[in-house]
Design a protein around this motif. Structure first.
Motif, PDB file in Angstrom:
ATOM      1  N   ASP A  13       0.888  -1.204  -0.132  1.00 21.41           N
ATOM      2  CA  ASP A  13      -0.062  -0.002   0.065  1.00 21.41           C
ATOM      3  C   ASP A  13       0.982   1.187   0.084  1.00 21.41           C
ATOM      4  O   ASP A  13       0.721   2.346  -0.831  1.00 21.41           O
ATOM      5  N   GLU A  14       2.010   1.076   0.796  1.00 23.18           N
ATOM      6  CA  GLU A  14       2.675   2.394   0.979  1.00 23.18           C
ATOM      7  C   GLU A  14       3.407   2.709  -0.631  1.00 23.18           C
ATOM      8  O   GLU A  14       3.679   3.644  -1.028  1.00 23.18           O
ATOM      9  N   ARG A  17       1.271   4.057  -2.883  1.00 22.67           N
ATOM     10  CA  ARG A  17       1.154   5.539  -2.916  1.00 22.67           C
ATOM     11  C   ARG A  17       2.384   6.486  -3.413  1.00 22.67           C
ATOM     12  O   ARG A  17       2.181   7.293  -3.872  1.00 22.67           O
ATOM     13  N   ILE A  18       3.552   5.994  -3.101  1.00 21.25           N
ATOM     14  CA  ILE A  18       4.436   6.368  -3.491  1.00 21.25           C
ATOM     15  C   ILE A  18       4.576   6.484  -5.141  1.00 21.25           C
ATOM     16  O   ILE A  18       5.033   7.348  -5.850  1.00 21.25           O
ATOM     17  N   ILE A  74      -4.289  11.220  -3.746  1.00 21.16           N
ATOM     18  CA  ILE A  74      -3.021  10.993  -2.817  1.00 21.16           C
ATOM     19  C   ILE A  74      -3.257  11.207  -1.410  1.00 21.16           C
ATOM     20  O   ILE A  74      -2.907  10.327  -0.757  1.00 21.16           O
ATOM     21  N   ARG A  75      -3.883  12.256  -1.030  1.00 20.96           N
ATOM     22  CA  ARG A  75      -4.044  12.230   0.419  1.00 20.96           C
ATOM     23  C   ARG A  75      -5.202  11.205   1.012  1.00 20.96           C
ATOM     24  O   ARG A  75      -5.041  10.859   1.820  1.00 20.96           O
ATOM     25  N   ARG A  78      -3.350   8.246   1.302  1.00 23.03           N
ATOM     26  CA  ARG A  78      -2.675   8.235   2.501  1.00 23.03           C
ATOM     27  C   ARG A  78      -3.560   8.114   3.875  1.00 23.03           C
ATOM     28  O   ARG A  78      -2.876   7.536   5.001  1.00 23.03           O
ATOM     29  N   ARG A  79      -4.628   8.545   3.887  1.00 25.70           N
ATOM     30  CA  ARG A  79      -5.633   8.729   4.899  1.00 25.70           C
ATOM     31  C   ARG A  79      -6.153   7.096   5.405  1.00 25.70           C
ATOM     32  O   ARG A  79      -6.093   6.733   6.485  1.00 25.70           O
ATOM     33  N   ILE A  81      -4.278   4.539   4.369  1.00 22.55           N
ATOM     34  CA  ILE A  81      -3.260   3.854   4.779  1.00 22.55           C
ATOM     35  C   ILE A  81      -3.091   4.069   6.426  1.00 22.55           C
ATOM     36  O   ILE A  81      -2.834   3.065   7.171  1.00 22.55           O
ATOM     37  N   GLY A  82      -3.344   5.287   6.799  1.00 18.29           N
ATOM     38  CA  GLY A  82      -3.301   5.581   8.084  1.00 18.29           C
ATOM     39  C   GLY A  82      -4.207   5.044   8.978  1.00 18.29           C
ATOM     40  O   GLY A  82      -3.970   4.507  10.060  1.00 18.29           O
ATOM     41  N   LYS A  85      -3.434   1.497   9.296  1.00 15.20           N
ATOM     42  CA  LYS A  85      -2.347   1.188  10.266  1.00 15.20           C
ATOM     43  C   LYS A  85      -2.761   1.675  11.799  1.00 15.20           C
ATOM     44  O   LYS A  85      -2.393   0.455  12.659  1.00 15.20           O
ATOM     45  N   GLN A  98       6.285   0.818  10.022  1.00 12.58           N
ATOM     46  CA  GLN A  98       6.129   1.747  11.045  1.00 12.58           C
ATOM     47  C   GLN A  98       7.060   1.611  11.930  1.00 12.58           C
ATOM     48  O   GLN A  98       7.449   2.706  12.451  1.00 12.58           O
TER      49      GLN A  98
END
Length: 106
Positions: A13-14, A17-18, A74-75, A78-79, A81-82, A85, A98
């Motif tokens: 996932d990370e 995003r990148i 993209i935000r 990120r949300r 994924i956050g 997590k 992490q």
């Protein structure tokens, strides 16, 4: 939001995003009419380009900005994924990426 099943799922996932971020900036760069087109574009980096890169403020801080819709997507990635997590850590599962990032925090 569902927790991550394992570290690989989180890492993928990370990386997605990148990848999305880099691809978005490349699309802006390749379609920028102010950049001169030459037959060697993309094959080498000129001295002038190296100087520009070294003097730049960092990734994404120059005048080539992403469209608002792309920034929002993209935000959102990120949300999500956050949130995943947080949910994963709630179940006392370790996310190695992490943990690694925390080791480098001041």
């Amino acid at each position: 939001m569902t927790p991550y099943v394992d570290n690989l799922e989180h890492l993928l996932d990370e990386l997605s995003r990148i990848d999305r971020l880099i691809r978005s900036y490349f699309e802006v760069f390749w379609t920028d009419p102010s950049e001169p087109m030459d037959e060697f574009r993309g094959l080498y980096i000129s001295e002038a380009e190296i100087s520009t890169l070294l003097n730049a403020g960092g990734f994404g801080t120059d005048s080539k900005t992403l469209p608002d819709s792309e920034i929002e997507e993209i935000r959102e990635m990120r949300r999500n994924i956050g949130l995943r997590k947080i949910e994963t850590l709630r179940y006392s599962k370790e996310l190695r990426l992490q943990t690694l990032s925390e080791l480098f925090q001041p």
